[in-house]
Design an enzyme around this catalytic site. Structure first.
Site, PDB file in Angstrom:
ATOM      1  N   ASN A   1      37.642  73.883  67.423  1.00  0.00           N
ATOM      2  CA  ASN A   1      38.687  74.163  66.447  1.00  0.00           C
ATOM      3  C   ASN A   1      38.917  72.854  65.683  1.00  0.00           C
ATOM      4  O   ASN A   1      39.172  71.820  66.310  1.00  0.00           O
ATOM      5  CB  ASN A   1      39.964  74.573  67.196  1.00  0.00           C
TER       6      ASN A   1
ATOM      7  N   CYS B   1      48.514 117.176  64.173  1.00  0.00           N
ATOM      8  CA  CYS B   1      49.964 117.265  64.467  1.00  0.00           C
ATOM      9  C   CYS B   1      50.819 116.818  63.286  1.00  0.00           C
ATOM     10  O   CYS B   1      52.038 116.762  63.384  1.00  0.00           O
ATOM     11  CB  CYS B   1      50.288 116.401  65.687  1.00  0.00           C
TER      12      CYS B   1
ATOM     13  N   HIS C   1      42.515  93.101  70.323  1.00  0.00           N
ATOM     14  CA  HIS C   1      43.516  93.534  69.338  1.00  0.00           C
ATOM     15  C   HIS C   1      43.020  94.678  68.473  1.00  0.00           C
ATOM     16  O   HIS C   1      43.469  94.860  67.344  1.00  0.00           O
ATOM     17  CB  HIS C   1      43.941  92.325  68.473  1.00  0.00           C
TER      18      HIS C   1
HETATM   19  C1  BV8 Z   1      51.666  92.698  74.377  1.00  0.00           C
HETATM   20  C2  BV8 Z   1      46.106  92.729  65.208  1.00  0.00           C
HETATM   21  C3  BV8 Z   1      52.783  93.785  76.166  1.00  0.00           C
HETATM   22  C4  BV8 Z   1      46.894  93.219  64.065  1.00  0.00           C
HETATM   23  C5  BV8 Z   1      47.342  90.912  66.278  1.00  0.00           C
HETATM   24  C6  BV8 Z   1      54.042  86.902  76.663  1.00  0.00           C
HETATM   25  C7  BV8 Z   1      53.290  87.872  77.299  1.00  0.00           C
HETATM   26  C8  BV8 Z   1      52.973  89.056  76.659  1.00  0.00           C
HETATM   27  C9  BV8 Z   1      53.394  89.284  75.329  1.00  0.00           C
HETATM   28  C10 BV8 Z   1      54.135  88.315  74.697  1.00  0.00           C
HETATM   29  C11 BV8 Z   1      54.464  87.135  75.345  1.00  0.00           C
HETATM   30  N1  BV8 Z   1      55.204  86.396  74.491  1.00  0.00           N
HETATM   31  C12 BV8 Z   1      55.338  87.053  73.321  1.00  0.00           C
HETATM   32  C13 BV8 Z   1      54.709  88.228  73.404  1.00  0.00           C
HETATM   33  C14 BV8 Z   1      54.629  89.213  72.362  1.00  0.00           C
HETATM   34  C15 BV8 Z   1      53.430  88.997  71.438  1.00  0.00           C
HETATM   35  C16 BV8 Z   1      53.111  87.555  71.166  1.00  0.00           C
HETATM   36  O1  BV8 Z   1      52.241  86.977  71.805  1.00  0.00           O
HETATM   37  N2  BV8 Z   1      53.770  86.982  70.185  1.00  0.00           N
HETATM   38  C17 BV8 Z   1      53.455  85.618  69.817  1.00  0.00           C
HETATM   39  C18 BV8 Z   1      53.498  85.485  68.308  1.00  0.00           C
HETATM   40  C19 BV8 Z   1      54.434  84.702  70.544  1.00  0.00           C
HETATM   41  N3  BV8 Z   1      52.298  89.660  72.003  1.00  0.00           N
HETATM   42  C20 BV8 Z   1      52.182  90.988  71.808  1.00  0.00           C
HETATM   43  O2  BV8 Z   1      53.033  91.670  71.260  1.00  0.00           O
HETATM   44  C21 BV8 Z   1      50.924  91.653  72.319  1.00  0.00           C
HETATM   45  N4  BV8 Z   1      51.290  92.807  73.103  1.00  0.00           N
HETATM   46  O3  BV8 Z   1      51.722  91.648  74.923  1.00  0.00           O
HETATM   47  O4  BV8 Z   1      52.023  93.914  74.987  1.00  0.00           O
HETATM   48  C22 BV8 Z   1      54.184  93.667  75.677  1.00  0.00           C
HETATM   49  C23 BV8 Z   1      54.732  94.766  75.020  1.00  0.00           C
HETATM   50  C24 BV8 Z   1      56.068  94.656  74.578  1.00  0.00           C
HETATM   51  C25 BV8 Z   1      56.797  93.466  74.764  1.00  0.00           C
HETATM   52  C26 BV8 Z   1      56.195  92.357  75.404  1.00  0.00           C
HETATM   53  C27 BV8 Z   1      54.894  92.473  75.869  1.00  0.00           C
HETATM   54  C28 BV8 Z   1      50.066  92.160  71.174  1.00  0.00           C
HETATM   55  C29 BV8 Z   1      49.537  91.021  70.370  1.00  0.00           C
HETATM   56  C30 BV8 Z   1      48.502  91.570  69.348  1.00  0.00           C
HETATM   57  C31 BV8 Z   1      49.050  91.383  67.978  1.00  0.00           C
HETATM   58  N5  BV8 Z   1      48.007  91.764  66.999  1.00  0.00           N
HETATM   59  N6  BV8 Z   1      46.411  91.310  65.400  1.00  0.00           N
HETATM   60  C32 BV8 Z   1      46.367  92.667  62.766  1.00  0.00           C
HETATM   61  O5  BV8 Z   1      45.286  92.043  62.759  1.00  0.00           O
HETATM   62  O6  BV8 Z   1      47.041  92.909  61.759  1.00  0.00           O
HETATM   63  S1  BV8 Z   1      47.609  89.262  66.480  1.00  0.00           S
HETATM   64  C33 BV8 Z   1      46.780  88.281  65.375  1.00  0.00           C
HETATM   65  O7  BV8 Z   1      46.916  86.965  65.920  1.00  0.00           O
HETATM   66  C34 BV8 Z   1      45.276  88.486  65.259  1.00  0.00           C
HETATM   67  O8  BV8 Z   1      44.723  89.403  66.170  1.00  0.00           O
HETATM   68  C35 BV8 Z   1      44.752  87.106  65.592  1.00  0.00           C
HETATM   69  O9  BV8 Z   1      43.493  87.089  66.077  1.00  0.00           O
HETATM   70  C36 BV8 Z   1      45.740  86.728  66.621  1.00  0.00           C
HETATM   71  C37 BV8 Z   1      45.710  85.320  67.124  1.00  0.00           C
HETATM   72  O10 BV8 Z   1      45.646  84.477  66.049  1.00  0.00           O
HETATM   73  P1  BV8 Z   1      44.306  83.583  65.929  1.00  0.00           P
HETATM   74  O11 BV8 Z   1      43.126  84.475  66.023  1.00  0.00           O
HETATM   75  O12 BV8 Z   1      44.405  82.463  66.885  1.00  0.00           O
HETATM   76  O13 BV8 Z   1      44.406  83.130  64.436  1.00  0.00           O
HETATM   77  P2  BV8 Z   1      45.325  81.951  63.872  1.00  0.00           P
HETATM   78  O14 BV8 Z   1      45.365  82.071  62.398  1.00  0.00           O
HETATM   79  O15 BV8 Z   1      46.603  81.913  64.658  1.00  0.00           O
HETATM   80  O16 BV8 Z   1      44.503  80.622  64.254  1.00  0.00           O
HETATM   81  C38 BV8 Z   1      43.245  80.407  63.656  1.00  0.00           C
HETATM   82  C39 BV8 Z   1      42.725  79.124  64.294  1.00  0.00           C
HETATM   83  O17 BV8 Z   1      41.406  78.913  63.796  1.00  0.00           O
HETATM   84  C40 BV8 Z   1      43.537  77.913  63.919  1.00  0.00           C
HETATM   85  O18 BV8 Z   1      43.828  77.168  65.102  1.00  0.00           O
HETATM   86  C41 BV8 Z   1      42.614  77.113  63.007  1.00  0.00           C
HETATM   87  O19 BV8 Z   1      42.766  75.702  63.213  1.00  0.00           O
HETATM   88  C42 BV8 Z   1      41.274  77.550  63.461  1.00  0.00           C
HETATM   89  N7  BV8 Z   1      40.216  77.504  62.456  1.00  0.00           N
HETATM   90  C43 BV8 Z   1      40.318  77.604  61.109  1.00  0.00           C
HETATM   91  N8  BV8 Z   1      39.075  77.549  60.565  1.00  0.00           N
HETATM   92  C44 BV8 Z   1      38.197  77.429  61.596  1.00  0.00           C
HETATM   93  C45 BV8 Z   1      38.908  77.397  62.800  1.00  0.00           C
HETATM   94  N9  BV8 Z   1      38.314  77.284  64.002  1.00  0.00           N
HETATM   95  C46 BV8 Z   1      36.982  77.176  64.030  1.00  0.00           C
HETATM   96  N10 BV8 Z   1      36.213  77.206  62.909  1.00  0.00           N
HETATM   97  C47 BV8 Z   1      36.782  77.319  61.688  1.00  0.00           C
HETATM   98  N11 BV8 Z   1      36.018  77.330  60.574  1.00  0.00           N
HETATM   99 ZN    ZN Z   2      48.247 113.640  65.517  1.00  0.00          ZN
END
Ligand code: BV8
Ligand code: ZN
Length: 251
Positions: A214, A151, A119
């Site tokens: 996790n 640009c 990401h």
């Molecule tokens: C894309 C950067 C092609 C920005 C982020 C199916 C296939 C393909 C795409 C999709 C699909 N279905 C839907 C999609 C679209 C979308 C998607 O997945 N949406 C989701 C919400 C359903 N995906 C995309 O758009 C991706 N692009 O596929 O391109 C495409 C193009 C157009 C149309 C379709 C497809 C791009 C996704 C990238 C988004 N960018 N971040 C920024 O940072 O601002 S995502 C963001 O979420 C972060 O990167 C983060 O890392 C990521 C995942 O979240 P997690 O890291 O898991 O964090 P979260 O808070 O959710 O969970 C934390 C966990 O830690 C918890 O479980 C918790 O219990 C645990 N925890 C807490 N403390 C601890 C711990 N674990 C261990 N130790 C601890 N101490």
């Molecule tokens: Zn530029």
């Protein structure tokens, strides 16, 4: 501390190819809020609003403010024992691949050599129009958005937004490593964001032994071969300790 079985340590000690996928949970113990935990980053904002091209084009100032706020937090944060343990694991197995969804570059600070950033990263910026890296300072204090010297396009953080493709090489190398691994760690991720979230499922399908670290359950938990409900900053160092002990006893 959950008892980490000696049978798992034996599997890990005999693994030729190990993959680790990390999410925001790995950086939680470094003081960086996760995305989906109750007090997480998205709690106050709607991701579609901010972490997407549409969100940026419709309100670049708000998006910049959000990223500047997060940059300051990342700037003050340090790797935690979980990051260091993952960096050490790289030295203890023949073939190792680290894949992260995190944008904070704490893995690199902890000494991990090759990190596939699915990401992008929050440290760098580039031009939204021509893609040219932007090395200038982004003061933003005076609320004027930085513009591309080439640009005149808007400068944006070099993260991957929702709806944007993941970096070609990072996703290709990640899928390749996941295809052939013996042990796959899914650490600190809610397994919600695709295509990154498909990796643990794919590893399992390809016959890898999949460990999920996790404190909470995720949509993947029921498929894990081993579920360690501990913070990564505790579980990973313990796994390294047991692995080194096992290796010493079996030299
Ligand atoms: C894309 C950067 C092609 C920005 C982020 C199916 C296939 C393909 C795409 C999709 C699909 N279905 C839907 C999609 C679209 C979308 C998607 O997945 N949406 C989701 C919400 C359903 N995906 C995309 O758009 C991706 N692009 O596929 O391109 C495409 C193009 C157009 C149309 C379709 C497809 C791009 C996704 C990238 C988004 N960018 N971040 C920024 O940072 O601002 S995502 C963001 O979420 C972060 O990167 C983060 O890392 C990521 C995942 O979240 P997690 O890291 O898991 O964090 P979260 O808070 O959710 O969970 C934390 C966990 O830690 C918890 O479980 C918790 O219990 C645990 N925890 C807490 N403390 C601890 C711990 N674990 C261990 N130790 C601890 N101490
Ligand atoms: Zn530029």
């Amino acid at each position: 501390m959950t008892e980490i079985s000696s049978s798992f340590i034996q599997i890990l000690a005999n693994a030729n190819n190990v993959v680790v996928l990390t999410g925001a949970g790995v950086s939680a113990e470094s003081g960086i809020k996760t995305f989906r935990d109750p007090d997480g980053l998205w709690a106050r904002f709607n991701p579609a609003e901010l972490a997407s091209p549409k969100g940026f084009m419709s309100n670049p100032e708000l998006v910049w403010e959000w990223y500047q706020h997060r940059r300051e937090i990342v700037h003050e944060s340090k790797p935690n024992p979980g990051h260091y343990a993952i960096a050490e694991l790289e030295t203890l197995v023949p073939y190792f691949t680290l894949i992260t969804q995190n944008v904070d570059r704490l893995h690199q600070q902890a000494g991990s050599k090759i990190v596939y950033e699915l990401h992008g990263n929050i440290i760098e910026n580039h031009c939204f129009r021509c893609g040219k890296p932007y090395i200038g300072e982004v003061a933003f204090a005076d609320k004027t958005l930085p513009k591309c010297p080439e640009c005149g396009g808007k400068i944006r953080p070099s993260v991957v937004w929702f709806g944007e493709m993941l970096p070609e090489d990072a996703i290709r190398e990640s899928e390749k490593a996941t295809n052939h691994c013996d042990v796959f760690f899914s650490v600190g991720t809610s397994t919600e964001v695709y295509p990154a979230a498909s990796l643990p499922y794919h590893a399992k399908k390809m016959g890898a032994y999949v460990v999920e670290i996790n404190p909470n359950d995720t949509s993947f938990s029921s498929q894990a071969n081993l579920k360690i409900k501990e913070p990564s900053g505790q579980a990973m160092p313990e796994i390294i300790r047991l692995l080194k002990e096992y290796k010493k006893g079996n030299q």
